[in-house]
Design a protein around this motif. Sequence first.
Motif, mmCIF file in Angstrom:
data_model
loop_
_atom_site.group_PDB
_atom_site.id
_atom_site.type_symbol
_atom_site.label_atom_id
_atom_site.label_comp_id
_atom_site.label_asym_id
_atom_site.label_seq_id
_atom_site.Cartn_x
_atom_site.Cartn_y
_atom_site.Cartn_z
ATOM 1 N N GLU A 1 0.837 -1.198 0.000
ATOM 2 C CA GLU A 1 0.000 0.000 0.000
ATOM 3 C C GLU A 1 0.875 1.251 0.000
ATOM 4 N N VAL A 2 1.906 1.240 0.838
ATOM 5 C CA VAL A 2 2.794 2.406 0.947
ATOM 6 C C VAL A 2 3.587 2.595 -0.344
ATOM 7 N N ILE A 3 4.080 1.487 -0.927
ATOM 8 C CA ILE A 3 4.863 1.594 -2.168
ATOM 9 C C ILE A 3 4.002 2.156 -3.297
ATOM 10 N N ASP A 4 2.759 1.678 -3.405
ATOM 11 C CA ASP A 4 1.868 2.209 -4.437
ATOM 12 C C ASP A 4 1.655 3.711 -4.257
ATOM 13 N N ALA A 5 1.478 4.122 -2.993
ATOM 14 C CA ALA A 5 1.279 5.552 -2.713
ATOM 15 C C ALA A 5 2.525 6.356 -3.065
ATOM 16 N N LEU A 6 3.688 5.808 -2.724
ATOM 17 C CA LEU A 6 4.946 6.513 -3.021
ATOM 18 C C LEU A 6 5.184 6.620 -4.523
ATOM 19 N N GLU A 7 4.797 5.596 -5.261
ATOM 20 C CA GLU A 7 4.945 5.641 -6.725
ATOM 21 C C GLU A 7 4.152 6.815 -7.292
ATOM 22 N N ARG A 8 2.915 6.981 -6.818
ATOM 23 C CA ARG A 8 2.088 8.089 -7.311
ATOM 24 C C ARG A 8 2.640 9.437 -6.830
ATOM 25 N N LEU A 9 3.116 9.462 -5.576
ATOM 26 C CA LEU A 9 3.615 10.719 -5.007
ATOM 27 C C LEU A 9 4.859 11.211 -5.737
ATOM 28 N N SER A 10 5.717 10.306 -6.172
ATOM 29 C CA SER A 10 7.000 10.715 -6.752
ATOM 30 C C SER A 10 6.921 11.104 -8.223
ATOM 31 N N VAL A 11 5.781 10.916 -8.851
ATOM 32 C CA VAL A 11 5.646 11.243 -10.274
ATOM 33 C C VAL A 11 5.884 12.738 -10.487
ATOM 34 N N GLY A 12 6.835 13.064 -11.353
ATOM 35 C CA GLY A 12 7.115 14.456 -11.693
ATOM 36 C C GLY A 12 7.923 15.199 -10.660
ATOM 37 N N ARG A 13 8.364 14.528 -9.609
ATOM 38 C CA ARG A 13 9.141 15.183 -8.562
ATOM 39 C C ARG A 13 10.558 14.620 -8.516
ATOM 40 N N THR A 14 11.525 15.479 -8.215
ATOM 41 C CA THR A 14 12.877 15.006 -7.967
ATOM 42 C C THR A 14 12.851 14.263 -6.638
ATOM 43 N N THR A 15 13.141 12.961 -6.680
ATOM 44 C CA THR A 15 12.935 12.114 -5.496
ATOM 45 C C THR A 15 14.243 11.472 -5.059
ATOM 46 N N PHE A 16 14.506 11.585 -3.748
ATOM 47 C CA PHE A 16 15.645 10.896 -3.123
ATOM 48 C C PHE A 16 15.075 9.824 -2.209
ATOM 49 N N LEU A 17 15.318 8.569 -2.560
ATOM 50 C CA LEU A 17 14.794 7.438 -1.801
ATOM 51 C C LEU A 17 15.941 6.740 -1.071
ATOM 52 N N ILE A 18 15.968 6.889 0.243
ATOM 53 C CA ILE A 18 16.965 6.186 1.068
ATOM 54 C C ILE A 18 16.345 4.857 1.470
ATOM 55 N N VAL A 19 16.995 3.760 1.103
ATOM 56 C CA VAL A 19 16.363 2.468 1.300
ATOM 57 C C VAL A 19 17.419 1.380 1.419
ATOM 58 N N HIS A 20 17.109 0.368 2.218
ATOM 59 C CA HIS A 20 17.973 -0.817 2.311
ATOM 60 C C HIS A 20 17.507 -1.919 1.356
ATOM 61 N N ASP A 21 16.238 -1.893 1.018
ATOM 62 C CA ASP A 21 15.668 -2.916 0.145
ATOM 63 C C ASP A 21 16.052 -2.587 -1.302
ATOM 64 N N LEU A 22 16.993 -3.328 -1.857
ATOM 65 C CA LEU A 22 17.470 -3.039 -3.202
ATOM 66 C C LEU A 22 16.453 -3.399 -4.276
#
Length: 616
Positions: free
Chosen positions: A539-560
């Motif tokens: 649910e969170v990943i789907d929301a983040l996908e929509r949120l990041s559209v058209g935005r310069t996004t920095f994703l700090i993540v351990h899950d490669l």
Amino acid sequence: MNPAQQLQVVIPGIGRILKRFSPYIRKQQSLITLSMLALFGEIALRLLEPLPLKFIFDELFVQQAGGAVLHPVPLIGALDTRSLLLLCAIAIVALAGIRGIAAYWSTVGFALAGNRVLTEIRSVLYTHLQTLSLSFYSRTRSGDLTLRVISDVAVLQEVVVTALLPLLANCLILLGMVGVMFWLNAQLAILGLTLLPIFWFSTFRLTQRIRAVSKQQRQREGSMAATAAESIGAIKLVQALSLQDKFTTVFTHQNQKSLKEGVKAKRLSAQLERTVEVLLATATALVLWRGAELVLRNALTPGDLLVFLTYLKNAFKPVRDFAKYIGRLAKASAAGDRILDLLDQAPDIYDLPEAKPAPRLAGAVQFDNVSFAYEPGYSVLQDISFTVKPGQRVAIVGYSGSGKSTLTTLLLRLYEPDQGTILIDNQDIRRYTLESLRTQMSVVLQDSLLFAASVWDNIAYGASTATEADVIAAAKLANAHEFILNLPQGYDTILGERGVTLSGGQRQRLSIARAAIRQAPILILDEPTTGLDKANEQEVIDALERLSVGRTTFLIVHDLELAARADFIFYMERGRLVERGTHEALMQLNDRYAALYRLQATERQYAAASNLECSI
């Protein structure tokens, strides 16, 4: 340290406080002036109060014995005994009544002015705290800061009303009564005030000790508040690890020390009060002995001696009050020091004089040879350089402690780089004001911080001009609208502190909604899916996908696996950017990133096989 310097220390940092708070005091100038006039009226009436006793005493005991009294007011001498007694009785009541009215307006006026000033100071102090940099908060305990804003200012408010203003009035009364005493009889006045230097010496000697103990006690109370805030804020972890006894032991130890310091301060205050009482009794005895001799030689009337003794007793009232309130004054001095020390803290991050509001940013981000260390000699980032195009999604990966989160805190200007430059749209970010820069960045953190407010407010905090439609649209984008409607009061449901009444996935989706409503061109996501189960994670990943559209996004993540969806990947190690490129390019490079990706893929396969066996 001379008495003047000691007095400056005792009365809450009087020189420093008045200088610092003078702009706020000047705002209450008219009220203070009226209160001062009422105070002078009270003092004048207090000086007149003992005089009717003189007339009565001399009339009854001197004239009745056949003596003659030269009244300072001729009209008094023309009155018969009954008329004089009636007039004096009326004068006593009238003087007391009018003085009471003047004292009321003086006390209320000064108290109102003092409380207005200190209420404004508390607001200024709280606002100042919001401007201080993270480096300050990293070395300061939040409980102690809360105590300074709430309790230390309250101590000053209390002392202004219950000690400082009465002391100011009594000191002026002291000056007036000393003047009257010299007018009545200079010889007795000098005799009565002989012990005053001894009083001041003992007062200032004990005052220093009381102030030192009170300051230690305030610091101890700050430590207790910090311990309590720390344990209560992490109560879930405390109970899970059975740390209740440990925190209770620490708190009890601090509480016992605070008790000992409080008792010590009370003992010193009591010692000072007893000293004052003995000195006053000694002064009274000396004046009575010498005054009686003068009365017997007809050099002084009994009424003059009675009035003089009354003035002497009242003249020492400020002395007794000073001893009585010395503990409060010492506490206020310590509280005032702590408040001013906090106000003297300068933020490390601030708007430069030439800084201007940032225009609407496109989102091109560039780091140019950026290095940073939280402490000198311990580099966290070393010579970082990269360029991110507007709308590009970048995943920042690497082991814990490699500097991933630090990189984004520099972008937000929560810290300043030790060397190098950070640019957005080819402009140094220091050329922009902090507010205009940060309002164009949205942040979703691993620890979803929500406030003890309604769901509606928690989302709307992201944008002050948000409408109802904006809030609902942001919630829908974050996959939060449905579960919000199922809450007891929907969007009006009040959340527990830090959102403890919601699940981790729900808290994270509200944080995404708060970021979405901001509609910022730059988005920072710091481990947004850590700790979530598969359903909530998706649910969170789907929301983040929509949120990041058209935005310069920095994703700090351990899950490669999640990082592989980004347009570009930065692999960091020990503060250095060691690999960069698309997922495919880095896999072909077959170095650190590729090795870590394969390791995680193997772990996922093993976990999936184990789950399958368990289900069978």
